[in-house]
Write an enzyme that holds these catalytic residues in place. Structure first.
Site, mmCIF file in Angstrom:
data_model
loop_
_atom_site.group_PDB
_atom_site.id
_atom_site.type_symbol
_atom_site.label_atom_id
_atom_site.label_comp_id
_atom_site.label_asym_id
_atom_site.label_seq_id
_atom_site.Cartn_x
_atom_site.Cartn_y
_atom_site.Cartn_z
ATOM 1 N N SER A 163 11.786 -0.143 -9.722
ATOM 2 C CA SER A 163 11.468 0.108 -8.383
ATOM 3 C C SER A 163 12.033 -1.216 -7.613
ATOM 4 O O SER A 163 11.416 -2.178 -7.783
ATOM 5 C CB SER A 163 9.952 0.328 -8.213
ATOM 6 O OG SER A 163 10.055 0.425 -6.325
ATOM 7 N N ASP A 185 14.228 9.471 -3.623
ATOM 8 C CA ASP A 185 12.970 9.728 -3.033
ATOM 9 C C ASP A 185 13.063 10.089 -1.556
ATOM 10 O O ASP A 185 12.942 11.329 -1.219
ATOM 11 C CB ASP A 185 11.694 8.636 -3.153
ATOM 12 C CG ASP A 185 11.344 8.672 -4.694
ATOM 13 O OD1 ASP A 185 11.378 9.473 -5.393
ATOM 14 O OD2 ASP A 185 10.484 7.618 -4.678
ATOM 15 N N ASP A 230 3.089 -0.997 0.808
ATOM 16 C CA ASP A 230 4.020 -0.517 2.029
ATOM 17 C C ASP A 230 3.423 0.504 2.796
ATOM 18 O O ASP A 230 3.810 0.458 3.967
ATOM 19 C CB ASP A 230 5.601 -0.306 1.325
ATOM 20 C CG ASP A 230 6.123 -1.559 0.807
ATOM 21 O OD1 ASP A 230 5.878 -2.602 1.267
ATOM 22 O OD2 ASP A 230 6.834 -1.655 -0.268
ATOM 23 N N ARG A 287 8.527 -4.567 6.500
ATOM 24 C CA ARG A 287 7.875 -3.296 6.998
ATOM 25 C C ARG A 287 7.628 -3.327 8.440
ATOM 26 O O ARG A 287 8.006 -2.506 8.948
ATOM 27 C CB ARG A 287 6.728 -3.087 6.222
ATOM 28 C CG ARG A 287 6.828 -3.131 4.647
ATOM 29 C CD ARG A 287 8.033 -2.221 4.364
ATOM 30 N NE ARG A 287 8.438 -2.312 3.056
ATOM 31 C CZ ARG A 287 9.637 -1.814 2.296
ATOM 32 N NH1 ARG A 287 10.606 -1.520 3.314
ATOM 33 N NH2 ARG A 287 9.637 -1.700 0.848
HETATM 34 N N1 ARG Z 1 4.605 -5.920 -4.292
HETATM 35 C C1 ARG Z 1 5.280 -6.436 -3.338
HETATM 36 C C2 ARG Z 1 4.963 -6.118 -1.993
HETATM 37 O O1 ARG Z 1 3.690 -5.590 -1.981
HETATM 38 C C3 ARG Z 1 6.734 -5.643 -3.408
HETATM 39 C C4 ARG Z 1 6.639 -4.183 -3.077
HETATM 40 C C5 ARG Z 1 8.050 -3.796 -2.838
HETATM 41 N N2 ARG Z 1 8.493 -2.220 -3.193
HETATM 42 C C6 ARG Z 1 9.261 -2.268 -4.368
HETATM 43 N N3 ARG Z 1 9.667 -0.909 -4.362
HETATM 44 N N4 ARG Z 1 9.597 -3.086 -5.344
HETATM 45 O O2 ARG Z 1 5.201 -6.843 -0.768
#
Ligand code: ARG
Length: 394
Positions: free
Chosen positions: A171, A12, A120, A91
């Site tokens: 992912s 991506d 995110d 983040r």
């Molecule tokens: N659901 C988790 C959060 O919001 C993890 C998200 C992480 N992203 C991923 N591409 N798995 O903190």
């Protein structure tokens, strides 16, 4: 436009770098090193082929550990009682680094590769706007609706070969605090996670037969030794990720509530983080006064929600952290962790500032508790309830 892109080297963000370049923008690709298995070599090669004007690796491990993981451990942070905020904590750290890079390069905008369905995007955008209201925040993956085959074609034209069959159905997001994994077969909440969805931890059924113990020392609430040898928080964390991984500990499988209103199924591996939070909590149980401990526990829930919801840079998070900081001063001691197949648990704790008084707790002759005092205490304590019960009786 000059754009600083949060760049992982994956499909991506590489497609984003390529398309922005084709559109005539200057892209600075920033790869944040947060203790994840390194992809920097591959990322560097792909970024160059995509045509970026600069590729930077920023080693954020020390900042991440000190400024984000320390407060998270202090807060015993677990969203919805389980998730130790693996991705959520990274983040704001990455956002701060992006803003710093944007300033250095005189950029007009920062960009991230998040979709419109996750948390995110919220975390990146709120953080960047809080730190740098004048910068644009771009979310090309959310805006473009580029399909995977389109992205692959775009990259193939630049000599970047990514085989779709080799692309993982999951992912995945990783840093030293843990690994998040979603999508693929995991989208069916009834399906047990296949072994291949895990990356850090052994199947507990193939973990070592013999148990092993480690002792984690804390200074002011932060890990400072392992088995009596001085060690940094980061070193302790890395070591416990390794031991816990071998013993098949630290796996989570949960349905969680995203800020954007979606329930999602995620699996996590956080052997070091979960062991340290458990150990830290046990040390607090030993050393913090009862009312303080209970009030802190209430605020911990709020802290985890704020951070999950992308409000790291908020006055409430800062104020709660200031409260937590007072609870950690002088919080020194050691905790014994025992690892056995699939399990890590606390089996002992001690501290020079322990509030545990054996002479009060004991059932032996060494008892110093004044039993006679208990009678009056109990009578007065129960008076309102007893009075209420008598009136109800009539
Ligand atoms: N659901 C988790 C959060 O919001 C993890 C998200 C992480 N992203 C991923 N591409 N798995 O903190």
């Amino acid at each position: 436009m000059k754009i600083v892109l949060a760049y992982s080297g994956g499909l991506d963000t590489t497609a984003v770098a390529a398309r922005y370049t084709d559109e005539g923008h200057e892209v600075v690709a920033v790869y944040g090193e947060l203790g994840q298995p390194s992809e920097r070599e591959r990322a560097a090669g792909r970024a160059e082929k995509a045509g970026v004007v600069a590729f930077e690796v920023l080693d954020l491990r020390a900042d991440f550990t000190d400024a984000y993981l320390g407060p998270a451990l202090t807060a015993n942070a677990m969203y919805e009682g389980r998730y130790p905020l693996v991705s959520a904590l990274s983040r704001p750290c990455i956002s701060a680094a992006l803003v710093e890079a944007a300033r250095r390069h005189g950029a007009d905008a920062v960009a991230h590769g998040c979709t419109g369905k996750g948390n995110d995007q919220v975390r990146f955008e709120v953080a960047v706007r809080a730190l740098a209201p004048d910068l644009d925040v771009l979310a090309p993956i959310r805006d473009w609706e580029m399909s995977r085959p389109e992205a692959l074609d775009l990259l193939a034209a630049k000599g970047i070969e990514i085989e779709l069959t080799k692309a993982s159905p999951y992912s995945i997001d990783e840093n030293v605090w843990g690994r998040s994994c979603e999508a693929g077969i995991l989208e069916d909440p009834w399906q047990a996670p296949p072994e291949e969805a895990y990356g850090w931890t052994a199947d507990p059924s193939s973990a070592p037969r013999d148990a092993v113990e480690v002792v984690v020392g804390f200074t002011d609430g932060i890990p400072s030794s392992l088995d009596t040898r001085d060690a940094s928080f980061l070193d302790v964390l890395v070591a416990l990720n390794e031991i816990g991984g071998r013993y098949g500990t630290g796996r989570l499988d949960m349905i969680e509530n995203r800020r954007v209103g979606i329930k999602s199924r995620e699996i996590y591996e956080a052997p070091g983080a979960l062991a340290l939070i458990d150990a830290h909590r046990h040390l607090e149980d030993l050393c913090l006064e009862r009312d303080l401990l209970h009030e802190k526990a209430r605020l911990e829930i709020r802290w985890a929600e704020l951070v999950y919801d992308g409000l790291w840079f908020s006055p409430l998070r800062e104020a709660v952290d200031a409260f937590f900081a007072t609870t950690q001063q002088g919080l020194t001691g050691e905790v014994r962790l025992r690892y056995s197949a699939g399990r890590c648990h606390v089996v002992g704790r001690r501290s020079p500032v322990s509030l545990y008084d054996e002479s009060l707790a004991t059932y032996t002759d060494a008892d110093s508790f004044t039993h006679a005092d208990a009678e009056g205490f109990v009578r007065i304590w129960g008076m309102p309830t007893v009075g209420w019960a008598q009136v109800k009786e009539r």
